[in-house]
Design a protein around this motif. Structure first.
Motif, short mmCIF file in Angstrom:
data_model
loop_
_atom_site.label_atom_id
_atom_site.label_comp_id
_atom_site.label_asym_id
_atom_site.label_seq_id
_atom_site.Cartn_x
_atom_site.Cartn_y
_atom_site.Cartn_z
N ARG A 172 -82.16 -57.03 40.73
CA ARG A 172 -82.09 -58.47 40.48
C ARG A 172 -83.37 -59.23 40.81
N PRO A 173 -84.20 -58.80 41.78
CA PRO A 173 -85.45 -59.54 42.01
C PRO A 173 -86.47 -59.45 40.88
N VAL A 174 -86.29 -58.55 39.93
CA VAL A 174 -87.25 -58.43 38.82
C VAL A 174 -87.17 -59.70 37.96
N GLU A 175 -88.31 -60.37 37.79
CA GLU A 175 -88.34 -61.66 37.09
C GLU A 175 -88.90 -61.58 35.68
N ALA A 176 -89.58 -60.47 35.36
CA ALA A 176 -90.06 -60.23 34.00
C ALA A 176 -90.03 -58.73 33.77
N PRO A 198 -85.21 -64.27 31.77
CA PRO A 198 -85.22 -65.08 30.54
C PRO A 198 -85.80 -64.29 29.36
N GLU A 199 -85.34 -64.61 28.18
CA GLU A 199 -85.76 -63.86 26.99
C GLU A 199 -87.27 -63.89 26.82
N ALA A 200 -87.91 -65.01 27.14
CA ALA A 200 -89.36 -65.09 26.99
C ALA A 200 -90.11 -64.15 27.92
N LEU A 201 -89.42 -63.71 28.99
CA LEU A 201 -90.05 -62.81 29.96
C LEU A 201 -89.56 -61.37 29.79
N ARG A 202 -88.89 -61.08 28.69
CA ARG A 202 -88.56 -59.71 28.29
C ARG A 202 -89.46 -59.37 27.09
N GLN A 203 -90.37 -58.46 27.26
CA GLN A 203 -91.33 -58.21 26.20
C GLN A 203 -91.50 -56.71 25.94
N SER A 395 -96.25 -69.68 35.92
CA SER A 395 -96.21 -71.09 35.55
C SER A 395 -95.00 -71.76 36.19
N PRO A 396 -95.14 -73.02 36.64
CA PRO A 396 -93.99 -73.71 37.22
C PRO A 396 -92.80 -73.78 36.27
N GLU A 397 -93.05 -73.88 34.97
CA GLU A 397 -91.98 -73.96 33.99
C GLU A 397 -92.37 -73.09 32.79
N PRO A 398 -92.13 -71.76 32.86
CA PRO A 398 -92.56 -70.87 31.78
C PRO A 398 -91.96 -71.26 30.44
N ALA A 399 -92.73 -71.02 29.39
CA ALA A 399 -92.29 -71.35 28.05
C ALA A 399 -91.25 -70.35 27.56
N LEU A 400 -90.26 -70.85 26.84
CA LEU A 400 -89.29 -70.00 26.18
C LEU A 400 -89.80 -69.64 24.79
N ALA A 401 -89.08 -68.73 24.13
CA ALA A 401 -89.52 -68.27 22.82
C ALA A 401 -89.56 -69.40 21.80
N ASP A 402 -88.69 -70.41 21.96
CA ASP A 402 -88.66 -71.50 20.98
C ASP A 402 -89.61 -72.64 21.32
#
Length: 417
Positions: A172-176, A198-203, A395-402
């Protein structure tokens, strides 16, 4: 940016593509201006190696023996080793000391095949954001390959569910999370891992492949097709299937060269190849070996996460017949499905090889996806994609895919010194 890579092994101690990937990534990121460190297991603990390129922490090991001595030990010793890896407090403490010494902005964990997953909660306790790169199936399978007795597993066995429980609890601590192929990432998500990421951090980021000098233009072979295999010589890699397929080929117009080593010796495979035009070349320099081939065969029966030899072959202008599963299928692509065969299907593999023997002009059609793979594995591009992911995470507020933003601060404190 200060980046610490945590990996089971690091050069010169290595067993496969994960170690090569980390070594290349470290060099490329340092070349792009990052401050890079590596913490890894080793035969013996050593003082940190500090240079302009990277700081290397070789921490020894807390298991009954070093993993590179695996072949010298029996079943009971291997079971003791596997249990020791899961609860290895000595290595956990050494890793924590390395993190505190390096004080990273972000930690990128890699294959945990020889490391306890308790590293992830330790990093959360220290306030360090964690990116994990999926190189294998260690969090799902006790042997990391989802293969048993030379056959791909269709389900997770009870032993592996028990083995994976600590990984499931600790992840669970994994953030990306990064998959070196789309298939391995999808399989972990389907098994319930990394769902809070978050989906934006799954690549999906392919491994970096350093290409040598450009290959010379290839003429059509005039004296038969030279097929090749390069890698570990074992059933899960499809070598048994390949030799069975060769038995079904026409008696002339082809030959096979096999490069690599077998953990238990070559005698069995020499027997399987008896009477066939098959040569065993042992350990080879990849580019020199590939330049002697007309076509590489990559036939694993397990869902190999990436398949480094496919990208290496394409970089040398060598087409590939591959297994239609995992990272092999992803790289070979679907532009001409004749270059993909079902895993473990010797008849289908023989048909694909026989097509090339009968019509060598087909070789050019096997490079349809080569340019895309070469571009996607260019080392500088891979390193830059990882740096972009780290920046998004920090980033304080990472960007999402959209294009929208995640809510809530993601700032992290440095580990206490």
């Amino acid at each position: 940016m200060r980046i610490l890579h945590i990996t089971s092994l690091f050069q010169p101690e290595q067993v496969g593509g994960a170690e090569l990937m980390v070594e290349t990534l470290v060099r490329m990121q340092a070349g792009l201006g990052a401050q890079v460190g590596v913490a890894c297991l080793s035969r013996r603990a050593q003082p940190p190696e500090r240079s302009d390129a990277a700081t290397i922490y070789r921490l020894g090991h807390g298991t009954p023996f070093h993993v590179l001595d695996w072949a010298e030990h029996g079943r009971l010793d291997r079971l003791r080793y596997k249990l020791a890896v899961q609860w290895d407090g000595r290595t956990l403490a050494a890793m924590e000391a390395a993190v505190r010494d390096f004080s990273p902005d972000v930690v990128n964990t890699h294959s945990l095949s020889e490391l306890t997953p308790r590293i992830w909660p330790m990093l959360r306790r220290l306030g360090v954001p964690v990116v994990h790169t999926l190189h294998d199936f260690t969090s799902l399978c006790s042997n990391g390959a989802m293969v048993r007795d030379g056959r791909a597993c269709q389900r997770q066995h009870a032993k592996c569910r028990a083995y994976a429980l600590l990984h499931r609890v600790c992840q669970r601590p994994v953030e990306a999370v990064v998959g070196v192929g789309a298939d391995i990432l999808a399989r972990h998500l389907a098994a319930g891992y990394f769902r809070d990421v978050p989906e934006a951090l799954r690549q999906v980021i392919w491994n970096p492949i350093e290409a040598g000098s450009p290959p010379a233009p290839r003429a059509l072979p005039s004296d038969g097709i030279t097929f090749g295999y390069m890698g570990r010589i074992e059933a899960s890699k499809g070598v048994d299937t390949l030799l069975e397929a060769c038995r079904r080929l026409p008696p002339g117009g082809w030959r096979l060269r096999i490069a690599g080593r077998a953990a238990d010796g070559l005698d069995r495979y020499v027997g399987l190849a008896a009477g066939l035009p098959v040569a065993f070349d042992g350990f080879v320099a990849p580019d020199a070996f590939l330049d002697r081939l007309d076509c590489l065969v990559v036939p694993p029966v397990w869902p190999e996460a990436f398949g480094r030899t496919v990208a290496e072959a394409y970089a040398r202008g060598v087409p590939v017949i591959g297994t239609a599963v995992g990272g092999i299928a992803e790289q070979v692509g679907t532009s001409d499905p004749a270059w993909l065969v079902p895993p473990g299907d010797a008849e289908a593999l023989a048909v694909a090889m026989a097509r090339v023997v009968a019509d060598p002009a087909r070789l050019a059609s096997g490079l349809g996806n080569a340019a895309a793979v070469t571009a996607g594995t260019r080392p500088q591009a891979v390193a830059a994609r990882y740096l972009d992911l780290y920046r998004t995470l920090l980033s304080p507020e990472p960007a999402l895919a959209d294009g929208s933003r995640l809510q809530g601060s993601r700032r992290h404190a440095h580990p206490a010194s």
